[in-house]
Design a protein around this motif. Structure first.
Motif, PDB file in Angstrom:
ATOM      1  N   ARG A  89     -39.585  18.099   4.449  1.00  0.00           N
ATOM      2  CA  ARG A  89     -40.547  17.302   5.216  1.00  0.00           C
ATOM      3  C   ARG A  89     -41.773  18.130   5.593  1.00  0.00           C
ATOM      4  O   ARG A  89     -42.910  17.616   5.576  1.00  0.00           O
ATOM      5  CB  ARG A  89     -39.871  16.750   6.474  1.00  0.00           C
ATOM      6  CG  ARG A  89     -38.760  15.737   6.211  1.00  0.00           C
ATOM      7  CD  ARG A  89     -39.296  14.417   5.674  1.00  0.00           C
ATOM      8  NE  ARG A  89     -40.068  13.703   6.669  1.00  0.00           N
ATOM      9  CZ  ARG A  89     -39.552  12.861   7.559  1.00  0.00           C
ATOM     10  NH1 ARG A  89     -38.230  12.634   7.588  1.00  0.00           N
ATOM     11  NH2 ARG A  89     -40.326  12.228   8.426  1.00  0.00           N
ATOM     12  N   LEU A  90     -41.554  19.393   5.928  1.00  0.00           N
ATOM     13  CA  LEU A  90     -42.679  20.265   6.267  1.00  0.00           C
ATOM     14  C   LEU A  90     -43.573  20.486   5.050  1.00  0.00           C
ATOM     15  O   LEU A  90     -44.810  20.453   5.163  1.00  0.00           O
ATOM     16  CB  LEU A  90     -42.173  21.604   6.797  1.00  0.00           C
ATOM     17  CG  LEU A  90     -43.237  22.660   7.106  1.00  0.00           C
ATOM     18  CD1 LEU A  90     -44.249  22.153   8.123  1.00  0.00           C
ATOM     19  CD2 LEU A  90     -42.585  23.957   7.593  1.00  0.00           C
TER      20      LEU A  90
ATOM     21  N   ALA B 125     -45.753  17.566   4.555  1.00  0.00           N
ATOM     22  CA  ALA B 125     -46.844  17.546   5.524  1.00  0.00           C
ATOM     23  C   ALA B 125     -47.932  18.548   5.144  1.00  0.00           C
ATOM     24  O   ALA B 125     -49.134  18.246   5.234  1.00  0.00           O
ATOM     25  CB  ALA B 125     -46.306  17.850   6.919  1.00  0.00           C
TER      26      ALA B 125
ATOM     27  N   SER C 134     -49.047  21.300  10.876  1.00  0.00           N
ATOM     28  CA  SER C 134     -48.080  20.612  10.016  1.00  0.00           C
ATOM     29  C   SER C 134     -46.673  20.687  10.598  1.00  0.00           C
ATOM     30  O   SER C 134     -45.894  19.726  10.487  1.00  0.00           O
ATOM     31  CB  SER C 134     -48.105  21.216   8.604  1.00  0.00           C
ATOM     32  OG  SER C 134     -49.323  20.916   7.946  1.00  0.00           O
TER      33      SER C 134
ATOM     34  N   THR D 262     -44.528  17.424  11.653  1.00  0.00           N
ATOM     35  CA  THR D 262     -43.188  17.236  11.116  1.00  0.00           C
ATOM     36  C   THR D 262     -42.169  17.070  12.234  1.00  0.00           C
ATOM     37  O   THR D 262     -41.264  16.226  12.153  1.00  0.00           O
ATOM     38  CB  THR D 262     -42.805  18.429  10.223  1.00  0.00           C
ATOM     39  OG1 THR D 262     -43.773  18.567   9.176  1.00  0.00           O
ATOM     40  CG2 THR D 262     -41.423  18.231   9.609  1.00  0.00           C
TER      41      THR D 262
END
Length: 233
Positions: free
Chosen positions: A46-47, A50, A68, A72
């Motif tokens: 997910r990071l 982002a 970011s 997240t």
């Protein structure tokens, strides 16, 4: 007869000094802070999503990385992330921005040796203030004939910089750890490129090596760079 190769350009982060490992340590702390909300592998993915989305908005560097992480954290907790976690992420970012640089092995020797025979440039991307701070701390600032800090590294950037501060891209070499940012776009404009890989590679900097090009070289360390330059002439 003039030398074929007259200009050597260096990347900064993870070519001359350590950077990525500090991002990895902060990311591990990020995972620990959010361990009650999601699994580390899911959080990492997910990071990365982002970061990929945000590069065009925030650019490269620590500040964009922290933003970011915060974004997240908000997403994976369904906006329930505690303010204390946000505060810790911001503190981690400040710590990264204040961390003393650590030069990579042979960085000083390689730059200073080649400066006696070639025009030496620094072409790096990221936050202007942070990159200037690291360059000042490195003790190498006075060695470079020109320093170019850009938001992105593209073939057009290399073409322009090598034309303005060298003898054109065909007589220049780019030295760096990132295949995507340092090597591929330099080869694309006809320059030489020396890849000095590091153990930690950010996913967004990966790319296929331009192995088809006779101007592409891979080195185990910067210690090998002066000899490579000599063989080119």
């Amino acid at each position: 007869m003039r030398e074929k190769l007259t200009t050597i350009a260096f990347d900064a982060d993870d070519t001359l000094w350590h950077t990525e490992r500090f991002f990895r340590l902060t990311q591990a702390h990020f995972a620990a802070l959010l361990r009650d909300f999601t699994e580390p592998d899911h959080l990492e993915a997910r990071l990365l999503e982002a970061e990929r989305r945000n590069i065009s908005h925030y650019g490269y560097g620590i500040k964009g990385f922290v933003l970011s992480m915060i974004e997240t954290a908000i997403e994976v907790t369904d906006e329930k992330v505690p303010a204390s976690v946000i505060a810790e992420l911001m503190a981690a970012g400040r710590e990264m921005l204040n961390h003393p640089i650590e030069l990579l092995p042979h960085a000083t020797e390689a730059v200073e040796t080649l400066a006696s025979t070639h025009k030496i440039l620094l072409i790096t991307k990221g936050d202007l203030i942070d990159q200037e701070r690291k360059l000042a701390q490195s003790g190498l600032g006075d060695v470079f004939d020109w320093v170019e800090i850009v938001s992105h590294k593209t073939s057009d950037i290399y073409r322009t910089v090598f034309a303005q501060h060298g003898d054109g891209p065909e007589r220049a070499m780019m030295v760096g750890d990132s295949m995507r940012s340092d090597i591929v776009p330099a080869i694309a404009v006809g320059s030489w490129a020396a890849h000095v890989p590091q153990s930690n590679v950010w996913e967004l900097e990966r790319a296929e090596a331009p192995s088809h090009s006779s101007r592409f070289h891979s080195l185990e360390s910067l210690q090998m760079l002066p000899d490579l330059v000599k063989t080119i002439g």
